[in-house]
Design a protein around this motif. Structure first.
Motif, PDB file in Angstrom:
ATOM      1  N   UNK A  41      16.759  12.453 -35.399  1.00 53.50           N
ATOM      2  CA  UNK A  41      17.287  11.584 -34.175  1.00 53.50           C
ATOM      3  C   UNK A  41      17.005  10.268 -33.944  1.00 53.50           C
ATOM      4  N   UNK A  42      15.996   9.876 -34.965  1.00 55.30           N
ATOM      5  CA  UNK A  42      15.773   8.423 -34.752  1.00 55.30           C
ATOM      6  C   UNK A  42      16.368   7.477 -35.822  1.00 55.30           C
ATOM      7  N   UNK A  43      17.204   6.356 -34.826  1.00 53.29           N
ATOM      8  CA  UNK A  43      17.788   5.317 -35.897  1.00 53.29           C
ATOM      9  C   UNK A  43      16.363   4.810 -37.011  1.00 53.29           C
ATOM     10  N   UNK A  44      17.397   3.722 -38.476  1.00 52.39           N
ATOM     11  CA  UNK A  44      16.084   3.861 -39.462  1.00 52.39           C
ATOM     12  C   UNK A  44      15.756   1.940 -38.612  1.00 52.39           C
ATOM     13  N   UNK A  45      14.095   2.269 -39.045  1.00 49.55           N
ATOM     14  CA  UNK A  45      14.021   1.176 -38.635  1.00 49.55           C
ATOM     15  C   UNK A  45      14.051   0.225 -39.854  1.00 49.55           C
ATOM     16  N   UNK A  46      14.772  -0.820 -39.424  1.00 44.45           N
ATOM     17  CA  UNK A  46      15.196  -2.542 -39.709  1.00 44.45           C
ATOM     18  C   UNK A  46      14.370  -3.296 -40.256  1.00 44.45           C
ATOM     19  N   UNK A  47      12.910  -2.861 -39.715  1.00 42.24           N
ATOM     20  CA  UNK A  47      11.462  -4.062 -40.524  1.00 42.24           C
ATOM     21  C   UNK A  47      11.606  -4.671 -39.636  1.00 42.24           C
ATOM     22  N   UNK A  48      10.147  -5.509 -39.667  1.00 51.32           N
ATOM     23  CA  UNK A  48      10.299  -6.666 -38.629  1.00 51.32           C
ATOM     24  C   UNK A  48      10.394  -7.939 -38.491  1.00 51.32           C
ATOM     25  N   UNK A  49      11.208  -8.166 -39.141  1.00 49.39           N
ATOM     26  CA  UNK A  49      11.400  -9.384 -39.012  1.00 49.39           C
ATOM     27  C   UNK A  49      12.263  -9.838 -37.667  1.00 49.39           C
ATOM     28  N   UNK A  50      11.688 -10.749 -37.091  1.00 45.17           N
ATOM     29  CA  UNK A  50      12.316 -11.070 -35.921  1.00 45.17           C
ATOM     30  C   UNK A  50      11.808 -10.753 -34.553  1.00 45.17           C
ATOM     31  N   UNK A  51      10.570  -9.616 -34.833  1.00 43.24           N
ATOM     32  CA  UNK A  51       9.688  -8.952 -33.892  1.00 43.24           C
ATOM     33  C   UNK A  51       8.709 -10.656 -33.941  1.00 43.24           C
ATOM     34  N   UNK A  52       7.669 -10.314 -32.385  1.00 43.26           N
ATOM     35  CA  UNK A  52       6.809 -10.503 -31.901  1.00 43.26           C
ATOM     36  C   UNK A  52       6.052  -9.178 -31.767  1.00 43.26           C
ATOM     37  N   UNK A  53       4.946  -9.501 -32.529  1.00 45.37           N
ATOM     38  CA  UNK A  53       3.461  -8.212 -31.633  1.00 45.37           C
ATOM     39  C   UNK A  53       3.124  -8.385 -30.869  1.00 45.37           C
ATOM     40  N   UNK A  54       2.426  -7.841 -30.065  1.00 44.60           N
ATOM     41  CA  UNK A  54       1.662  -7.569 -28.807  1.00 44.60           C
ATOM     42  C   UNK A  54       1.016  -6.747 -28.429  1.00 44.60           C
ATOM     43  N   UNK A  55      -0.139  -7.097 -28.572  1.00 46.94           N
ATOM     44  CA  UNK A  55      -0.926  -5.619 -28.911  1.00 46.94           C
ATOM     45  C   UNK A  55      -2.258  -6.359 -26.951  1.00 46.94           C
ATOM     46  N   UNK A  56      -3.358  -5.279 -27.124  1.00 48.38           N
ATOM     47  CA  UNK A  56      -3.766  -5.369 -26.099  1.00 48.38           C
ATOM     48  C   UNK A  56      -5.583  -4.050 -26.969  1.00 48.38           C
ATOM     49  N   UNK A  57      -6.466  -4.121 -26.101  1.00 52.52           N
ATOM     50  CA  UNK A  57      -7.704  -3.179 -25.469  1.00 52.52           C
ATOM     51  C   UNK A  57      -7.684  -2.833 -24.496  1.00 52.52           C
ATOM     52  N   UNK A  58      -7.738  -1.502 -24.724  1.00 57.15           N
ATOM     53  CA  UNK A  58      -7.629  -0.483 -23.131  1.00 57.15           C
ATOM     54  C   UNK A  58      -9.342   0.656 -23.454  1.00 57.15           C
ATOM     55  N   UNK A  59      -8.851   0.755 -22.589  1.00 58.01           N
ATOM     56  CA  UNK A  59     -10.134   2.468 -22.004  1.00 58.01           C
ATOM     57  C   UNK A  59      -9.855   3.551 -22.763  1.00 58.01           C
ATOM     58  N   UNK A  77       4.827   4.060 -30.317  1.00 63.34           N
ATOM     59  CA  UNK A  77       3.743   2.792 -29.756  1.00 63.34           C
ATOM     60  C   UNK A  77       4.561   1.229 -29.058  1.00 63.34           C
ATOM     61  N   UNK A  78       5.933   0.839 -29.649  1.00 59.69           N
ATOM     62  CA  UNK A  78       6.664   0.046 -29.387  1.00 59.69           C
ATOM     63  C   UNK A  78       8.062   0.731 -28.485  1.00 59.69           C
ATOM     64  N   UNK A  79       8.467   2.030 -28.426  1.00 57.80           N
ATOM     65  CA  UNK A  79       9.929   2.267 -28.197  1.00 57.80           C
ATOM     66  C   UNK A  79       8.658   2.501 -26.408  1.00 57.80           C
TER      67      UNK A  79
END
Length: 100
Positions: A41-59, A77-79
């Protein structure tokens, strides 16, 4: 999914949630039929090229909410983050349009 499988899965999830942040978490084992259904049901990932990682620290409470939403919505997580940002952006855009 049968009741016993759901109960075992829920027990495993709760056990992993109780572990400390430093503990290594083993990869989840899913029945073969659900794995193939999800991957189809999910499309194949095309890789991380051109993407920016955004993260955080959570309780722990927020981490649990994320895990529940990921399971209910069948998103990674990204979706899930993209969906939340898109909805928040739409609300803010609507507020500006109506001068709220």
């Amino acid at each position: 999914m049968s009741r016993t499988t759901k109960a075992a899965s829920a027990a495993s999830f709760l056990q992993n949630m109780k572990r400390g942040a430093d503990a290594a978490v083993p990869a989840a084992v899913e029945p073969e039929s659900s794995t193939t259904a999800k991957s189809a049901s999910r499309p194949k990932a095309t890789g991380r090229a051109g993407l920016k990682h955004i993260g955080g620290y959570f309780s722990p409470e927020t981490v649990e909410r994320v895990a529940v939403l990921r399971a209910r919505l069948d998103l990674d997580n990204s979706e899930l983050i993209k969906l939340a940002i898109d909805e928040l952006y739409s609300r803010e855009k609507a507020k500006r349009a109506f001068n709220d």
